[in-house]
Design a protein around this motif. Sequence first.
Motif, mmCIF file in Angstrom:
data_model
loop_
_atom_site.group_PDB
_atom_site.id
_atom_site.type_symbol
_atom_site.label_atom_id
_atom_site.label_comp_id
_atom_site.label_asym_id
_atom_site.label_seq_id
_atom_site.Cartn_x
_atom_site.Cartn_y
_atom_site.Cartn_z
ATOM 1 N N THR A 15 0.828 -1.210 0.000
ATOM 2 C CA THR A 15 0.000 0.000 0.000
ATOM 3 C C THR A 15 0.860 1.258 0.000
ATOM 4 O O THR A 15 0.554 2.225 -0.681
ATOM 5 C CB THR A 15 -0.948 0.024 1.204
ATOM 6 O OG1 THR A 15 -0.194 -0.259 2.378
ATOM 7 C CG2 THR A 15 -2.041 -1.017 1.063
ATOM 8 N N GLU A 16 1.943 1.245 0.763
ATOM 9 C CA GLU A 16 2.765 2.470 0.831
ATOM 10 C C GLU A 16 3.801 2.526 -0.284
ATOM 11 O O GLU A 16 4.435 3.555 -0.493
ATOM 12 C CB GLU A 16 3.456 2.543 2.195
ATOM 13 C CG GLU A 16 2.484 2.852 3.312
ATOM 14 C CD GLU A 16 3.110 2.662 4.682
ATOM 15 O OE1 GLU A 16 4.354 2.646 4.776
ATOM 16 O OE2 GLU A 16 2.350 2.524 5.658
ATOM 17 N N LYS A 17 3.979 1.409 -0.979
ATOM 18 C CA LYS A 17 4.899 1.348 -2.125
ATOM 19 C C LYS A 17 6.308 1.824 -1.801
ATOM 20 O O LYS A 17 6.929 2.550 -2.578
ATOM 21 C CB LYS A 17 4.328 2.146 -3.310
ATOM 22 C CG LYS A 17 2.947 1.660 -3.677
ATOM 23 C CD LYS A 17 2.600 1.985 -5.098
ATOM 24 C CE LYS A 17 1.324 1.256 -5.461
ATOM 25 N NZ LYS A 17 0.820 1.489 -6.752
ATOM 26 N N THR A 18 6.782 1.430 -0.631
ATOM 27 C CA THR A 18 8.167 1.765 -0.300
ATOM 28 C C THR A 18 9.080 0.743 -0.951
ATOM 29 O O THR A 18 8.626 -0.284 -1.452
ATOM 30 C CB THR A 18 8.386 1.707 1.218
ATOM 31 O OG1 THR A 18 7.853 0.483 1.693
ATOM 32 C CG2 THR A 18 7.735 2.875 1.917
ATOM 33 N N ASP A 19 10.382 1.040 -0.912
ATOM 34 C CA ASP A 19 11.346 0.071 -1.423
ATOM 35 C C ASP A 19 11.294 -1.189 -0.575
ATOM 36 O O ASP A 19 10.988 -1.131 0.618
ATOM 37 C CB ASP A 19 12.764 0.659 -1.358
ATOM 38 C CG ASP A 19 13.070 1.479 -2.591
ATOM 39 O OD1 ASP A 19 12.341 1.322 -3.593
ATOM 40 O OD2 ASP A 19 14.026 2.270 -2.544
ATOM 41 N N LEU A 20 11.612 -2.325 -1.190
ATOM 42 C CA LEU A 20 11.597 -3.587 -0.449
ATOM 43 C C LEU A 20 12.613 -3.540 0.697
ATOM 44 O O LEU A 20 12.318 -3.929 1.816
ATOM 45 C CB LEU A 20 11.922 -4.736 -1.404
ATOM 46 C CG LEU A 20 11.906 -6.134 -0.828
ATOM 47 C CD1 LEU A 20 10.538 -6.473 -0.281
ATOM 48 C CD2 LEU A 20 12.287 -7.146 -1.901
ATOM 49 N N PHE A 21 13.796 -3.042 0.404
ATOM 50 C CA PHE A 21 14.820 -2.921 1.444
ATOM 51 C C PHE A 21 15.017 -1.450 1.793
ATOM 52 O O PHE A 21 15.669 -0.719 1.055
ATOM 53 C CB PHE A 21 16.150 -3.509 0.963
ATOM 54 C CG PHE A 21 16.071 -4.971 0.641
ATOM 55 C CD1 PHE A 21 16.166 -5.919 1.645
ATOM 56 C CD2 PHE A 21 15.894 -5.397 -0.671
ATOM 57 C CE1 PHE A 21 16.095 -7.272 1.350
ATOM 58 C CE2 PHE A 21 15.825 -6.743 -0.960
ATOM 59 C CZ PHE A 21 15.923 -7.684 0.039
ATOM 60 N N THR A 22 14.403 -1.026 2.886
ATOM 61 C CA THR A 22 14.590 0.331 3.366
ATOM 62 C C THR A 22 15.098 0.209 4.795
ATOM 63 O O THR A 22 14.536 -0.576 5.558
ATOM 64 C CB THR A 22 13.243 1.088 3.416
ATOM 65 O OG1 THR A 22 12.466 0.696 2.303
ATOM 66 C CG2 THR A 22 13.441 2.581 3.425
ATOM 67 N N PRO A 23 16.135 0.953 5.164
ATOM 68 C CA PRO A 23 16.606 0.844 6.541
ATOM 69 C C PRO A 23 15.440 1.026 7.506
ATOM 70 O O PRO A 23 14.644 1.946 7.370
ATOM 71 C CB PRO A 23 17.615 1.985 6.664
ATOM 72 C CG PRO A 23 18.121 2.174 5.273
ATOM 73 C CD PRO A 23 16.964 1.863 4.368
ATOM 74 N N GLY A 24 15.328 0.114 8.470
ATOM 75 C CA GLY A 24 14.253 0.212 9.464
ATOM 76 C C GLY A 24 13.039 -0.632 9.133
ATOM 77 O O GLY A 24 12.139 -0.754 9.952
ATOM 78 N N ASN A 25 12.973 -1.240 7.936
ATOM 79 C CA ASN A 25 11.760 -2.009 7.627
ATOM 80 C C ASN A 25 11.915 -3.520 7.779
ATOM 81 O O ASN A 25 11.134 -4.283 7.244
ATOM 82 C CB ASN A 25 11.235 -1.649 6.232
ATOM 83 C CG ASN A 25 11.934 -2.415 5.117
ATOM 84 O OD1 ASN A 25 13.013 -2.952 5.308
ATOM 85 N ND2 ASN A 25 11.313 -2.463 3.961
ATOM 86 N N GLY A 26 12.900 -3.938 8.526
ATOM 87 C CA GLY A 26 13.023 -5.385 8.755
ATOM 88 C C GLY A 26 13.806 -6.080 7.664
ATOM 89 O O GLY A 26 14.840 -6.674 7.917
#
Lengths: 461, 317
Positions: free
Chosen positions: A241-252
């Motif tokens: 839904t938020e369409k962030t990058d798959l690997f973003t610092p802080g997202n696990g």
Amino acid sequence: MMTKKLLATTTALTLLMGTIAAFTSCTDKNGGDDSQTTSTATNDSTTTGTNDNKNNGKKVTLEVLTNRTDRDQDGTLDKLVEPFEQANNCEIKWTSYSDYSKDVPTRMSTDDYGDVLFIPDEVDVNDLGDFLVPLGTYDELKDKYNWVSKKMDSKKNVYGLAYGGNAMGILYNKKVWADAGITELPKTPEDFLADLKLIKEKTEAIPYYTEYADSSWTINQWCNLLVSASGNPGLENDLLTEKTDLFTPGNGYYDVMKLMYDVFSDPDLHEADPMTTEWESSKTWFGEGKIGTIVLGSWAISQFEEKAGDKAADVGYMPAPFTAADGKQYAQTDADFCVGVSKHSKDIDLSKKFVEWFVSESGFAFDEGMIPTPKGSEIPSNLDNFKDCVLFEKDVAPDDLIGKYAAIDTASEVGIWLGDTGNFKIQLAEAAFGNKGEEGFKAIIDEQNKKWADARDAELG
Amino acid sequence: MQEKRSFFEWLKTYDGQKFTTTILFLLIPLVLLVLFTFVPAFNMLIYSFQSRDLFKVKGWLGFDNYIRVFTDKEFLTTFKNSLYYLVGSFFQQGFALLVAAILCAEIRFKGFFKGVLFFPYLMNGVAVSIIFQRFFLKGNPPVSPEGTLNSIITAFGGESIKWLSDTERPWLVNICLVFVSIWRYIGFDIIMYMGAIQSISPDIYEAADLDGANPWQRFVYIIFPGIKPIISLQLILAVKGAISVFEIPYIITGGNFGTSTFVIKTIEMAFQKKKLGVASAMGIVLLIITIIVTVIQDYFFADKPVKKKKALPRASK
């Protein structure tokens, strides 16, 4: 002449018998079918009350299919179900398969696949209704049991309840960690790395054992930590839904892979030659205190305890060393096999009763060191380190996003849960072994981010 | 007197029965061949133009899958790895020919050597791979000791080497795997060459001896032309083998550390990444490469004496 005649007679006789047998078996089948329809009819008419009386005359035998060959052969399962057998005047017959995911789907192409069975993951959730009886709806069961959504079709009918669940964490040898002078388990990746270094300095053990020779599946164990590290049960949905990058610092995703990269990058922290690790032997070595740490699901605990023999108490399990923004440590739990009732069961009501009894009252999950299925149950002692953690289940995907995560994963060829030779985890591990540093890490995840974003935009528009 | 017979009457004659029997016997292998080879191969050709997983077609791609096979850097590594095996197989052929020539000469314990050299070929590929896993092992103290090769090296005062996971010398692991491949398949080549050499008539050697030919001349002018068809066959097999290497790297390294091969990638594409279209295109590429190699060898190693024979009657006219 004589022999020839004899031969002819025998042949004729055999043929005749064959035909008769074929006919009788046909009628048998019809008869069987008839009786089955009548029995289901009575079932339907008597569901409201006198159901139990029906069993008084003849003992019903329920066949239960399981993957736990170990517990079937050592008699644990037979002993476990005795109270149920006595209370319901029935008999439980266990049939266990060592190659469960292959044999049982084959058997499911007939009508005879036991009365109760562990549901193989090969069956698509939306096809479950063709084989199994619904145990209830999601809303009916969700307050009573954990992991209800695992075997749920798109109409929210639940076809199976988990017999127990696993927490996601890291296997460690308590004695090795204590010998290194570590008193508190790590809560951040930095602490974790520092602790591994301490183990290297103060003990003879290998701080982290990569199991890299079996990387096609062992490397996936790191993925068990992804959602835990983020502390966000809706991580997979948010990614869409938020369409962030798959690997973003802080997202696990980023943090776990970075931790893996850092551990693999330092030759002091793992074994000398990752190509020659041995899975089976590593269980023994772990028990002997020659290995400090391995990232594995909690399913592995009992296997390692078994091989450790009298040192089983040294096998410890810790939550993922990540602290979320709110200062708490999180741990994801996930269901093991779910148990369902066959559509062709001889006694559907009794089978359903057995499923509920098995997952809630039998105590099997607790004995196996798993988290029991009923909500609010006591957690087994091997998960003591998780007492201060927030245990949670992954969120169910909202209706419009069901299946999208997997579809993007396949289309992009990122393969989060794969271990193929071009997979990003393998690339990361080999870049780490080759000491490619920060740039090596960034180059690989940037490529994966791009692949993921392209596939996501194509899939979601 | 020739009577007009119906077809059914003809079937009852000896010729007719011969005909029916032949058809019936041929029918079974032909049906099996069509059903399990040609039909799937044709399906594969169609799949290779599609975007599809194991069950569903998602669309038609034209030649995109083929373009990908030759441009994706993941696949290019596998072609590079095939070169290791191809170069290795030339050494293998040369060495096999040498050993075969020696074994054909008058030496003692011929049968014993033949047996020893052929034995690896009889062994199961999985067993061979596991043996060499142990052979190349670099110990992981304190849990596991050094492997065979490193034990020998350290016994002579050398430094043990990470044969299979040396990231500074990424070619080393491929060389090791090629060595295993040569060790395994050389026995077969030796037997093939020996068979070919022994089929050359001893009269020719005798004549050569009388003419005073030295061993080298004997090899170049008698043995080599005599076994040319076998050499050409071995070369196709070598090229085909180089591109379709599978079990040795799959078991020893799992295709990691840059040892992945074309076939390993094909299987991963089809069954892990669920891109059956790309995997089918890879299968077709493998087929085409084999066909090209066969055509080339046909051109270079054409059986010239046969052509001369054809030309002869015309000259006599």
